[in-house]
Design an enzyme around this catalytic site. Sequence first.
Site, short mmCIF file in Angstrom:
data_model
loop_
_atom_site.label_atom_id
_atom_site.label_comp_id
_atom_site.label_asym_id
_atom_site.label_seq_id
_atom_site.Cartn_x
_atom_site.Cartn_y
_atom_site.Cartn_z
N GLY A 239 -82.51 32.19 -32.72
CA GLY A 239 -81.42 32.90 -32.07
C GLY A 239 -81.36 32.82 -30.57
CD GLU A 273 -86.88 31.89 -39.52
OE1 GLU A 273 -85.65 32.09 -39.43
OE2 GLU A 273 -87.58 32.39 -40.43
N PRO A 274 -86.57 28.64 -34.21
CG PRO A 274 -87.66 27.46 -32.52
CD PRO A 274 -87.92 28.24 -33.77
N GLY A 275 -83.47 27.01 -33.48
CA GLY A 275 -82.66 25.82 -33.76
C GLY A 275 -82.00 25.36 -32.48
NE ARG A 276 -76.86 28.62 -30.49
CZ ARG A 276 -75.67 28.46 -31.06
NH1 ARG A 276 -74.83 27.58 -30.58
NH2 ARG A 276 -75.32 29.17 -32.11
NE ARG A 312 -71.60 25.87 -31.76
CZ ARG A 312 -71.50 26.47 -30.58
NH1 ARG A 312 -71.20 25.78 -29.49
NH2 ARG A 312 -71.70 27.75 -30.48
CE1 TYR A 316 -69.16 30.25 -35.46
CE2 TYR A 316 -69.63 28.13 -34.45
CZ TYR A 316 -69.80 29.03 -35.48
OH TYR A 316 -70.62 28.69 -36.53
CB CYS A 343 -52.50 17.55 -38.88
SG CYS A 343 -52.13 15.82 -38.72
CD GLU A 344 -55.63 22.64 -39.39
OE1 GLU A 344 -55.24 23.76 -38.98
OE2 GLU A 344 -55.60 22.30 -40.58
#
EC number: 4.1.1.20
Length: 416
Positions: A239, A273-276, A312, A316, A343-344
Amino acid sequence: MSAFQRRDGELFVEAVALTAIAGAEGTPCYVYSRAAMEAALDAYQSALAGCRHLVCYAVKANSNLAVLDLLARRGAGFDIVSGGELERVVAAGGDPAKVVFSGVGKQAGEMARALELGIRCFNVESPAELELLDSVARAHGVIAPVSLRVNPDVDAETHPYISTGLKENKFGIDSDGALAVYRRAAELAGLRIVGMDCHIGSQLTSTGPFLDAVARMLELVDQLADEGITLRHLDVGGGLGVRYRDEQPPAIGQYIAALRAAVGERDLELVFEPGRSIVANAGVLLTTVNYLKHSAWHNFALVDAAMNDFIRPALYEAWVDIETVSDGAGGETGTWDVVGPVCETADFLGRGRELTLRPGSLLAVRGAGAYGFVMSSNYNTRPRAAEVLVDGEQWHVVRERETLDDLLRGERRLPN
Ligand SMILES: Cc1ncc(COP(=O)(O)O)c(C=O)c1O
Ligand SMILES: N[C@H](CCC[C@H](N)C(=O)O)C(=O)O
């Protein structure tokens, strides 16, 4: 020092010019720095020196085999959330004995495979999962190591979609009811209690919420000890945020020091548990401007990467830095919405960016090493991008660009 540096107006990753990679592999293309990933993992490991610890990289953040391989070689364990991620860890040479298995919806088959491989522990997220794990373990004649993921009802002060530690979120076991679930776990013959886990969300930019969560966990740890249930480890999840724009998250060393101080002299192994924070700023997404388009209200730069490649910003409204790879390549200076071909209307990488652009300009989208390629899709039947890993002066294609044949594989027309 960042792995991304400008030399004579050209953006380099380590010793390789990004223009060289784009020229050879085309765009869109993800590019990662090995040195940057290793440095981030080392920052965790060195801040944890002198205490029992295990850094379990969160595979979901970037699960390319080469990334898992380089982290495994440097001693990382892994946090997984599916049987698929487990097989990736195995294929990358990771040690199953250093794997923790998180996730709210583990299935019996995934549990069985994890038990067969001898993973380090299951982070159990509900009483129903506890019962299933017990029966799967007993059916296989083994004992499952268990840690309960508690939900401490702490506000991570992050985007609501990536906040996981509030009572209303689907994650973990309400901390008020956790003691009862531990007591139940202690009764089940197929389980062995080894720890406690918590993960309150992602892209946290202050230590406060982590400390609140740890305080709640330690209360429970002490209550369990009074009942004769002792834990081997405390897993505080991942996190820790990164700087995408002007955020000021604590440095890895500061964050670890704060958590170590909170845990104090207790005899607990610390699991992270680091990811980012390991991979986000070790990666960029390269994309080329195809067209410039002007309307009464906006200037659009239509690039060849889209929300299917990097979701992302659309999902977000996340802000990521976008820069031209070559200074002085010329073009129109202005304020641009950098948008893709999908197409968004949500298909943007960045809005209102001051850039000098021309058709053909090569752009680097920064902070794309985490939750980038892994969240990409084939929407609009767009093949997924290539991935490249830079290692000093060398670079390696660690995932080939998908082909249209890849996309059609497995599909069938009607039989008649
Ligand atoms: C259980 C668990 N652990 C760790 C992580 C990694 O989080 P981060 O990338 O914010 O470090 C996540 C994020 O999805 C998660 O769900
Ligand atoms: N599942 C994660 C967050 C993933 C965030 C990621 N998908 C992003 O792009 O920010 C969590 O439990 O905290």
